[in-house]
Enzyme design. Structure first.
Site, mmCIF file in Angstrom:
data_model
loop_
_atom_site.group_PDB
_atom_site.id
_atom_site.type_symbol
_atom_site.label_atom_id
_atom_site.label_comp_id
_atom_site.label_asym_id
_atom_site.label_seq_id
_atom_site.Cartn_x
_atom_site.Cartn_y
_atom_site.Cartn_z
ATOM 1 N N GLY A 256 -4.720 3.828 -3.571
ATOM 2 C CA GLY A 256 -5.983 4.445 -3.938
ATOM 3 C C GLY A 256 -5.807 5.873 -4.420
ATOM 4 N N ASP A 257 -4.547 6.325 -4.423
ATOM 5 C CA ASP A 257 -4.291 7.717 -4.749
ATOM 6 C C ASP A 257 -4.428 7.994 -6.237
ATOM 7 O OD1 ASP A 257 -3.948 8.614 -2.291
ATOM 8 O OD2 ASP A 257 -1.760 8.630 -2.318
ATOM 9 N N LYS B 37 -7.303 -4.483 -5.030
ATOM 10 C CA LYS B 37 -6.012 -4.843 -4.447
ATOM 11 C C LYS B 37 -5.959 -6.331 -4.185
ATOM 12 C CE LYS B 37 -4.975 -0.523 -2.027
ATOM 13 N NZ LYS B 37 -4.665 0.067 -0.732
ATOM 14 N N PHE C 140 -17.460 11.937 6.325
ATOM 15 C CA PHE C 140 -16.747 11.473 5.142
ATOM 16 C C PHE C 140 -17.112 10.029 4.855
ATOM 17 C CE2 PHE C 140 -13.213 9.413 3.087
ATOM 18 C CZ PHE C 140 -12.900 10.301 2.081
ATOM 19 N N ASP D 6 -6.549 -2.104 3.251
ATOM 20 C CA ASP D 6 -5.560 -3.109 2.851
ATOM 21 C C ASP D 6 -5.881 -4.487 3.406
ATOM 22 O OD1 ASP D 6 -4.083 -0.989 1.734
ATOM 23 O OD2 ASP D 6 -3.305 -0.539 3.715
ATOM 24 N N ASP E 7 0.873 -1.157 0.000
ATOM 25 C CA ASP E 7 0.000 0.000 0.000
ATOM 26 C C ASP E 7 0.916 1.215 0.000
ATOM 27 O OD1 ASP E 7 -2.247 1.633 0.504
ATOM 28 O OD2 ASP E 7 -1.657 1.699 2.587
ATOM 29 N N ARG F 206 -1.074 15.394 -1.778
ATOM 30 C CA ARG F 206 -2.476 14.972 -1.726
ATOM 31 C C ARG F 206 -3.327 16.226 -1.844
ATOM 32 N NH1 ARG F 206 -3.019 9.962 1.293
ATOM 33 N NH2 ARG F 206 -4.980 10.582 2.216
ATOM 34 N N THR G 289 -0.075 4.857 1.122
ATOM 35 C CA THR G 289 -0.268 5.787 2.217
ATOM 36 C C THR G 289 -0.110 5.072 3.546
ATOM 37 O OG1 THR G 289 -1.855 6.828 0.799
ATOM 38 C CG2 THR G 289 -1.791 7.553 3.080
ATOM 39 N N GLU H 39 -7.024 15.929 8.341
ATOM 40 C CA GLU H 39 -7.813 16.932 9.048
ATOM 41 C C GLU H 39 -6.930 17.746 9.971
ATOM 42 O OE1 GLU H 39 -11.017 15.065 11.057
ATOM 43 O OE2 GLU H 39 -12.267 15.065 9.263
#
Lengths: 1509, 372
Positions: free
Chosen positions: A874-875, A994, A726, A1018, A416, A793, A418, A684
């Site tokens: 996922g970026d 993935k 979110f 993940d 992964d 990001r 991040t 955040e």
């Protein structure tokens, strides 16, 4: 009739059962126990629910034996051995004393049973402890809360929880001492997330302000059946008056969590004991079968076949033997039970007997031994200091105990990005507001500084701010020990023992607030704008102007920062009282939850609404009313405000004055101007900290209000109307607030650019304003792309102003959605989507997610080890590619294939094209290169681009294309493309993708896969892979929970795989092979004997020896070796990742090795049998006097065989061998002296004692092992000399380097040569080619003395004659003297003259080179270069302080006296080019003074010489 | 599982015990100890198996083994041994008649058949001579045969005497009486009697005294084997039992000497120690040297007189009488000596080979190879 009635009765029964079942399955309803206290137990509706007593033990005293045996017999081997032992009880076929034959099985079973008992007992004790923890439970009779044990808590009980108490069961929160009716819990034990979570009192009880009285509680809670989903709780509470309130996970306190920041909370127990979510989540460790074990099982199967063949052979032999005598039975053929058996029948019986006799061939102790070895391996991995992360005080965890050796065989790594490759420490880097970019250069510089400091962080004196934080953290820690009766406010501890570093680390860990993340240097331009804006606003407010007069840009700026500050779920706590939220106000308001509420709040008259509300909710108590009133009364003119309230753009004095008052009440937290933010996600926190840097500080957060401090304006309270959290489908979050300045209802949204950009209000008109807006939009989009290209990001910030009507309209539907029980999530989602439309773009942020320490190096090392590293993220594609470049996954020199397709067909064509492209590339290259490169790419592929273009393809594929590529029809093509690429990067991939990728690679390519990740996304990937590794980072523990191994940092993967994986694999592989050998060898002895005893199943080895040989006499050394043996030292393994290939290719345990071992076993047993046979041929020796020496010989041979296979001998190895031999003789002596009439048939009385007096015995003991082991020994020697494997070569080197290395062990971490940056300096092929083609003269073998280059010419010129006097051992040391230009220049101002003799020396030396001696070996052994290379990267044990001591001995001494003090520069060839250049320069212009580095090829000669001695 | 997760929790907030102790435990970091053992850095010896390093071992083995082998070989060769096969399967052999006779009805108690075998000693046997009988093709190591005995009975246990172990089946009882000694081993006791005569050149014979005691293991004779109720009045003790089926005389009549009768009869004890291999010899008698001048057996002609009882034709066995002197390493067996010499030579040879290899190739791998 009868039948019909019967049927109907059945039907009825069924129906009732169904009914009850239905009722069971639907939901659970919980009543208050207090209502039923007076009734009998049967009437309590809660009686069916599990009590809070937990019992995790598997067994009871009674059930232990049957249950445990039953479980053990699930293992096939155990059944087999018991079967054989039982077979022994049949007189016709028995071979041994039945009781004795049972012994090993019983032993094995009981060892396992004892282990199980012990584990169960530990569970029992911890259960006891937990069950006997105290908790306050309401007692009806005494009308107060009484201390009770946890186990006594029942569903429906009321419990009172105090601060820092652990929650005993899943409790529905009914009351909280918190004025906001909140309760904070820490869920670290459940999900590992360390931030505090808010829980709310059930709505109908929230308004209740009096002391909650359990007696008066008569509502019924309806909720779902117990399940293990920690993030879900659904239900409703039904009040007596029929009102229903929805319940969600925000209302429930889960067992195992800790109450924080809340003095007291009261709740009713909903789930207890085993039905709590925590317990339901508690699964045991995973069982996986390793590749090695699978291979082993195949060989066990072969063993069975061998066993049966041998038995069959014997049976036939015996049949023939019996048959040859015909009817005349010889005196020695004793027929069993007086019956004469036909040859066939006796053959059949004998077959069974032989199975018993030869049972040892199937190693009974193999499984147990493997388990023991694995446990010890796990222990050592746990204990490794290098895998311990000091920052988080966490070490590697092995969660799966039985796949340690898989770590050594991994071929593909799926990672992964991040949090795994990156730190998941989000740092605000830059932003764009209203189309203008603020580059934050200073910020970038600051970040760069942090990066540099990181490595030396350890030595730093804690900075002031970390010091200040230390207090906070220690006080936080002290929470643990403060008795709960103490108030939560007195947690400060005076004597702080925690180190400052640890403190800062902890704070980092808990709140995403490392100084790096917090101290953001604002962009001066933007800061100025912000100040302007605030100033203007305050002026305008004072003047009473409408706030919309602000220029659009400035209003965007302020809105931007307000959005950053409030559009999140960050909780504020003060540093001195961590986890204690900052109170920003007195007023108590509940968030908008009902239409009435809305109307009440948004109607002009506040006072009436207040009275309305009080009348509406009769529960509102006097107290709260008073409070509300007092707060209103304290404001100067309530009426005026109320009138003003509706007028937009007018400042509300009351709020302002209130906030100014708050300053007085605000706690010390503000003194150092620092508030701690607890965020659920690091993004955040980063944004909030960024906003704070622009003086827009989040000051406090309550469920219905957010306080923001602004310059000039002071504190502003934003009334928080809604938070639309979110989620991954919306990819954004929004808050609905009432703006205190404008009094508008504003929606602030924050989300992924793709999510927000689509929702931006279109500007159809062509007026200037919308044109401007469009320009902003396109500019922002440009900057977004730029950010992504920088690897940042991106997040977009947008807002939307709602009219009251719109809001009311939306609110209505939203409230409906909220109170729905079915499909609530879906409805809420739709509701959110309805709101988030027509947004106005404010700006965008770029957050940097920094790479973790050592990631590029780790990836390089892993890749060198032959591991394919794939990154699945996922970026965004751009972000991902950038990170990939920065972590050296992609190389700028290599070509990148990017696959972006919109359709299946497009994807197919793309794949085809790339396949063709790759093929053509392969063809273009000369075949020998491509082949060679493929063969040896482990060391050379990356060295030079000209040689490795073929291998240097990168593949980037996005999620959409990946979905097509993973289709059945295309997956083969995709794999073909992906395989030929050096690196693969999948962006925008979903968790499911993935796992699909991992599964595809694993199943199609039949390779060992490892997945590493840190987040919940993940988990599926981790579970699918052969080995799942979780990073115990900041994103919670879900990945860790699913993983087999959990590591604190990505870079530890290197040591885990390269060192521990390698070791575990080679140890276990060797042990398994040895096991097979050992058993075969021993059994074969008996097999040979059958030829001399008429195939009667007789054994010359005493039963005792036979049965305990494996279990006792020969087991310890192999265990010790299996646990401790190291084929190559860890340093070497890290330096030369190529050695990992050994495990990947299963080189330690290939199928043919089993057979070689078997053949060797048969040969050795031949020796052990026939040498005594011939020695005692035709003598008066009796069976057991003859058999005992054979046993002894076999023992010696087996132990010495292990000795040959053991690579490192520690004292433990010696001790175990000595112990084994001593044990054998002791047992033999005692056994042979104990009883003259026992142990039939051997009756070995005094046998051993007599043998010890027989010289023949000793002669045999000397001769036989030598003969038996000669072939293997010779093979090993020849192989080690003529065809050494890379591992062997390394070992050979290790040995000579080892003594020197041991000096540096103490300072492993700081050793420069261990720094991965510095030690990969492979001799590249071109360089070597150059040299050979240039016909350079190299030092010949005949000249063991090497050109001596002292690193410091002023003092360190070593002439050749001196080097002769140096101990051979140190030659290798001498040989690696390197020149470092910088140090030379630094230390040698007078180098010109001083170095001349030295350089002359070189010239002389070169001139003496003999060209004929220079052996050009056509067979290139790359490993040799690595070997060379290795030496070049060996540190020199020199220190500048001791330059005057030229000899190696002195260097050694020096090194010893200055452990770890070698400056990096002086001990290293700084780069591979350095080496090459150095070589060339040396040879070309030897008079040059700054010879960079000289690595003499002949330095190996020194080693050879040493080896000879 | 639970244990660990909960203990963590307890640390995390549950008030337990005095503050002092809990503080110290909580501050304990998880950092592993930096000890050599835990970090797997125990000092270790790393043998490297290359030609260069193992060379000395081969030479040393060679140099040690060859002298030992020569010594053993010489010793073995100095042992004098003569073997007389008296089975009599061939008509030309002296004992053919006896073997032929025993073939017919061996169970029938007939008058013992006696035959004589002459042989000539060309060299005197100087030291004490051991007289063995040898059997071949006799599987004393057969699994069920080996088991077929009762050690308790042989140890003089009264209850085992009258109630022998089941292992003795089918030689446990006969005519409803327990067999003493029971079992197949005892039942098949070798019962030929051998006598040795020196034949003077004039034709007269003189019997050579054969010592029948001291041929069994001391521990067997004195510890393992015991007559029930001591050594007195064996007839009475054995009265409730019956002799083994194949025996001609009961166990208490094996010898007249009370110290060599019953279960402690040494011939019996020797037989009971089952041979390892199907061809074996067992010590029968000792011939002691009378004085230091005369050899135990002088050069000359001898006659072996055999009372031929033991049938071997059923299993095509052979019966032999062996006379042998003995050395420190036992009987005549050149094998060990040869083996030592061979192995020693091989090792030495390999040492040389390795030396060559080492010189030729040993350096190759350690020197810098230059690729083409």
């Amino acid at each position: 009739m009868a039948r019909a009635s019967e049927e109907s009765a059945m039907e009825q029964k069924r129906r009732t059962r169904k009914k009850s079942k239905k009722k069971e399955s639907k939901s659970r309803s919980v009543h208050s126990n207090l209502l039923y206290a007076s009734f009998t137990a049967e009437e309590n509706p809660n009686r069916h629910y599990a009590s809070n007593k937990i019992k995790t033990t598997k067994y009871t005293l009674l059930s232990f034996l049957p249950k445990n045996l039953f479980e053990q017999f699930h293992r096939f081997a155990n059944v087999y051995f018991v079967f054989i032992a039982l077979l022994n009880f049949v007189p016709l076929v028995n071979a041994f004393q039945p009781e004795l034959a049972l012994a090993p099985v019983v032993f094995i079973l009981s060892v396992t049973a004892i282990k199980d008992i012990w584990e169960d007992y530990r569970r029992h004790r911890s259960d006891m402890e937990i069950n006997h923890m105290d908790c306050l439970v309401y007692c009806r009779n005494q009308k107060k809360y009484l201390e009770k044990y946890w186990k006594e808590i029942q569903v429906g009980d009321f419990v009172r929880l105090r601060c820092n108490e652990i929650i005993p069961a899943d409790v529905l929160l009914l009351s909280s001492s918190d004025p906001d009716r909140l309760c904070y819990i820490e869920t670290a034990t459940l999900d590992g997330e360390t931030n505090l979570k808010q829980r709310q009192v059930v709505r109908s009880f929230a308004d209740l302000d009096c002391e909650f009285d359990p007696i008066r509680y008569n509502s019924i809670t309806e909720c779902e059946k117990p399940n293990n989903d920690l993030n879900r709780f659904r239900g409703y509470i039904v009040h007596k008056n029929g009102r229903r309130d929805g319940l969600s996970k925000d209302n429930i306190l889960l067992r195992g969590c800790t109450i924080r920041n809340t003095e007291e909370a009261i709740g009713i127990v909903i789930y207890a004991g085993h039905e709590t979510k925590a317990m339901l989540n508690n699964n045991g460790p995973r069982y996986k079968r390793s590749k090695l074990e699978r291979q082993m099982n195949v060989d066990v199967f072969w063993c069975v076949i061998i066993l049966f063949t041998m038995c069959l052979f014997n049976a036939v032999g015996h049949g023939l033997w019996v048959w040859q005598y015909g009817d005349k039975r010889p005196v020695f053929d004793v027929s069993p039970e007086g019956t004469d058996l036909s040859p066939v029948l006796s053959a059949v019986y004998l077959f069974l007997t032989m199975i018993i006799v030869f049972q040892v061939l199937i190693p009974i102790s193999l499984y147990v031994s493997i388990e023991i070895v694995k446990i010890c391996q796990v222990y050592f991995i746990h204990q490794d200091l290098d895998l311990y992360d000091e920052e988080t005080d966490s070490q590697l965890q092995c969660r799966a105990l039985n796949i340690t050796e898989d770590l050594g065989q991994i071929q593909y790594i799926f990672s992964d990005k991040t949090g795994t490759l990156t730190e998941n420490k989000m740092v605000f880097r830059r932003c764009t507001v209203a189309g203008e970019e603020y580059s934050h250069d200073a910020n970038a510089r600051r970040l760069a500084m942090y990066q540099e400091n990181d490595s030396e962080e350890e030595d730093f004196i804690p900075k002031p701010d970390t010091l200040s934080r230390r207090d906070s953290v220690t006080s936080h820690q002290s929470n643990k020990f403060v008795h709960r009766t103490q108030s939560t406010k007195s947690h400060r501890r005076t004597g702080s023992r925690a180190e400052a570093k640890r403190a800062s680390i902890l704070s980092k860990h808990t709140a995403f607030s490392s100084p790096m993340e917090k101290d953001i240097t604002p962009d001066p331009k933007l800061l100025e704008k912000m100040n302007d804006c605030a100033k203007q606003l305050s002026v305008m407010r004072n003047l009473g102007q409408h706030l919309s007069n602000l220029s659009p840009e400035l209003s965007d700026v302020i809105d931007f920062f307000v959005a950053l500050t409030i559009c999140n779920t960050v909780i504020v706590s003060s540093p001195n009282q961590p986890r204690h939220k900052v109170r920003g106000r007195f007023e108590l308001k509940s968030p908008v939850k009902t239409i009435e509420d809305f109307i009440r709040r948004f109607t002009p008259s506040r006072l009436t609404s207040a009275s309305n509300s009080s009348s509406f909710t009769s529960l509102v108590t006097n107290k709260s009313f008073l409070r509300t009133c007092s707060s209103h009364l304290s404001s100067p003119s309530t009426d005026a405000i109320n009138k003003l309230e509706d007028e937009p753009g007018r400042f509300t004095h009351s709020e302002y004055s209130l906030s100014s008052q708050q300053k007085v009440y605000s706690i010390e937290g503000t003194e150092d101007g620092e508030l701690r933010y607890e965020a659920e996600s690091p993004d955040e926190a980063a944004l909030v900290y960024a906003a704070r840097a622009y003086k827009c500080a989040l000051f406090g957060r309550l469920p219905d209000q957010v306080t923001v401090e602004l310059p000039y304006l002071g504190k502003l309270n934003f009334e928080l109307l809604h938070i639309l959290g979110f989620d991954s489908t919306r990819k954004r979050m929004s808050v609905v607030v009432r703006h205190p300045l404008t009094n508008e209802i504003v929606v602030y949204s924050k989300g992924a650019d793709s999510a927000i950009m689509d929702l931006i209000k279109p500007f159809p008109s062509t007026d200037i304003k919308s044109k401007h807006q469009r320009r902003i939009l396109s500019k922002t989009q440009n900057y977004l792309n730029l950010y992504a290209a920088d690897g940042l990001r991106t997040l977009c910030i947008a807002k939307k102003v709602l009219t009251k009507e719109e809001y009311a309209h939306w609110l209505k539907s939203h409230l409906e959605a909220e109170s729905a029980i079915h499909h609530r999530e879906e409805l809420l989602y739709q509701s959110a989507v309805r709101l988030e439309t027509n947004l106005q773009l404010l700006g965008a942020t770029g957050i940097e997610d920094r790479l973790q320490d050592g990631v590029p190096e780790t990836i390089a090392a892993l890749r060198k080890a032959g591991l394919q590293v794939w990154v699945l993220t996922g970026d965004k594609q751009e972000t991902a590619i950038n990170i990939a470049y920065s972590c050296k996954l992609l190389d700028h020199e290599e070509e990148v294939l990017t696959l972006n397709a919109d359709s299946q067909e497009a994807c197919a064509t793309l794949l085809d094209e790339s396949l063709h492209y790759i093929q053509s590339k392969f063809l273009n290259n000369t075949p020998n290169y491509s082949v060679e490169d493929k063969e040896v790419d482990f060391s050379f592929s990356h060295v030079s681009s000209s040689f490795s273009t073929v291998c240097c393809l990168g593949l980037v594929i996005d999620g959409r294309t990946l979905a097509y590529a993973l289709d059945k029809s295309l997956e083969d093509k995709f794999l073909a493309v992906a395989r030929s690429c050096r690196s693969v990067l999948c962006c925008r991939s979903t968790p499911l993708q993935k796992s699909m990728v991992v599964k595809l690679v694993r199943n199609k390519l039949k390779v060992m896969t490892l997945a590493v990740g840190d987040g919940a996304n993940d988990v599926s990937m981790i579970q699918v892979a052969d080995v799942g590794v979780g990073i115990s980072g900041q994103e919670g523990m879900q990945a860790v929970m699913a993983s087999d191994f959990a590591i604190p940092r990505f870079q530890y993967l290197e040591k885990l795989l390269l060192v521990h994986g390698h070791w575990c694999y080679s140890r276990l592989a060797n042990m398994i092979l040895y096991f097979f050998y050992k058993n075969a060898m021993f059994v074969a002895l008996l097999f040979w004997y059958q030829f001399y005893c008429g195939f009667s199943g007789s054994s010359m080895v005493d039963q005792w020896y036979l049965i305990f040989f494996n279990l006792m006499f020969s087991s310890f050394p192999q265990l010790v070796t299996g646990i401790l043996d190291k084929d190559v030292s860890s340093q070497t393994l890290l330096t030369l990742p190529q050695l990992y290939k050994n495990g990947q290719n299963s080189e330690e345990y290939k199928p043919h090795m089993f057979w070689i071992n078997m053949i060797d076993a048969f040969y050795q047993s031949c020796c052990c049998f026939f040498i005594p046979y011939f020695a005692y041929l035709d003598s008066d020796v009796d069976m057991f006097t003859w058999g005992t020496p054979i046993t002894t010989l076999a023992l010696f041979t087996i132990l010495m065989h292990l000795g040959i296979e053991t690579k490192t001998w520690t004292w433990l190895n010696w001790a175990s061998v000595v112990f084994s031999i001593a044990l054998f003789f002791t047992v033999a002596f005692c056994y042979n002296a104990s009883c003259p009439t026992c142990y039939p048939p051997s009756n070995p009385y005094w046998t051993m004692q007599r043998l010890m007096g027989d010289p023949m015995f000793y002669l045999l003991c000397i001769l036989t092992p030598v003969v038996a082991l000669l072939p293997r020994y010779l093979y090993r020697v020849l192989q080690g000399t003529l065809f050494p494997t890379p591992v062997q070569l390394r070992r050979q080197l290790d040995k000579y380097i080892q003594p020197n290395l041991s000096i540096t062990h103490k300072n492993q971490k700081t050793e420069p040569w261990l720094d991965p940056d510095n030690h990969f300096q492979p001799f590249c092929k071109p360089f070597l080619k150059d040299r050979s083609s240039a016909g350079e003269q190299l030092p010949s073998r005949k000249r063991p003395e090497t050109p001596k280059l002292s690193e410091n010419g002023s003092a360190g010129v070593i002439n050749t004659s001196k080097s002769y006097s140096i101990d051979k051992e140190n030659i290798c040391l001498q040989n690696v003297h390197l020149w470092d230009p910088s140090s030379t220049q630094k230390n040698l101002p007078n180098s010109e003259t001083e170095t001349l003799p030295f350089t002359k020396d070189i010239v002389d030396f070169d001139s003496t080179f003999n060209e004929e001696d220079f052996v050009l070996d056509s067979v290139l052994d790359f490993s040799d270069f690595n070997l060379l290379n290795w030496i070049t990267s060996t540190p020199l044990f020199k220190s500048p302080r001791h330059l005057g001591e030229p000899t190696a001995q002195n260097f050694l001494k020096t090194a010893e006296s200055n452990r770890g003090g070698c400056p990096q520069s002086s001990t290293h060839i700084e780069s591979k080019e350095g080496v090459a250049n150095g070589q060339e320069e040396q040879l070309a212009c030897t008079t040059a003074t700054d010879v960079k580095a000289v690595v003499s090829v002949s330095l190996k000669e020194g080693i050879v010489e040493t080896m000879l001695l | 599982m639970m244990a660990s997760s909960y203990s963590a929790k307890e640390e995390d907030g549950h008030p337990s015990g005095a503050a002092g102790t809990s503080n110290s435990s909580a501050m304990k970091s998880k950092k592993p100890d930096n000890t050599a053992f835990k970090q797997q850095r125990l000092p270790a010896w790393q043998p490297i198996l290359t030609a260069g390093t193992v060379l000395p071992a081969f030479f040393v083995i060679g140099l040690i083994f060859i002298p030992i082998g020569i010594g053993l070989f010489v010793t073995s060769n100095n042992i004098k041994e003569i073997e007389i096969d008296y089975t009599g399967t061939d008509a030309s052999e002296p004992c053919y008649s006896c073997s032929d006779k025993s073939k017919g009805n061996s169970t029938e108690p007939t008058t013992p058949c006696t035959c004589e075998v002459s042989f000539n000693l060309e060299e005197p046997f100087e030291s004490n001579v051991f007289m063995y009988y040898g059997l071949s093709n006799f599987y004393q190591n057969h699994r069920r045969y080996v088991k077929s005995r009762d050690d308790s009975q042989l140890n003089g246990d009264i209850s085992s005497l009258t109630n022998p172990s089941k292992e003795c089946e089918p030689y446990r009882e006969s005519e409803k009486k327990p067999i003493a000694p029971c079992g197949a081993i005892a039942n098949s006791l070798f019962n030929d009697t051998l006598k040795l005569f020196f034949v003077f050149p004039n034709g007269s014979k003189s019997e050579i005294p054969l010592i029948k005691k001291g041929i069994a293991w001391w521990t067997d004779k004195n510890v393992k084997f015991r007559n029930p109720g001591g050594n007195n009045n064996l007839t009475a003790v054995f009265s409730g039992t019956i002799k083994p089926v194949n025996w001609k005389i009961p166990v208490y009549e094996l010898d007249t000497d009370p110290d060599n009768n019953g279960f402690i009869n040494e011939d019996f004890i020797v037989w009971m120690r089952t041979a390892a291999l199907p061809t074996f010899r067992k010590l029968y008698r000792l011939i002691e040297k009378k004085n230091s001048i005369t050899p135990a057996l002088a050069r000359g002609n001898y006659t072996l007189e055999i009372i031929y009882n033991y049938p071997v034709d059923k299993f095509e066995g052979r019966k032999r009488m062996i006379l042998s002197t003995i050395s420190w390493m036992g009987g005549k067996n050149p094998f060990l000596g040869i083996a030592y010499i061979t192995v020693g030579s091989v090792c030495f040879f390999l040492g040389v080979v390795l030396l060559i290899i080492h010189h030729k190739y040993g350096n190759r791998n350690n020197s810098a190879d230059i690729p083409n």
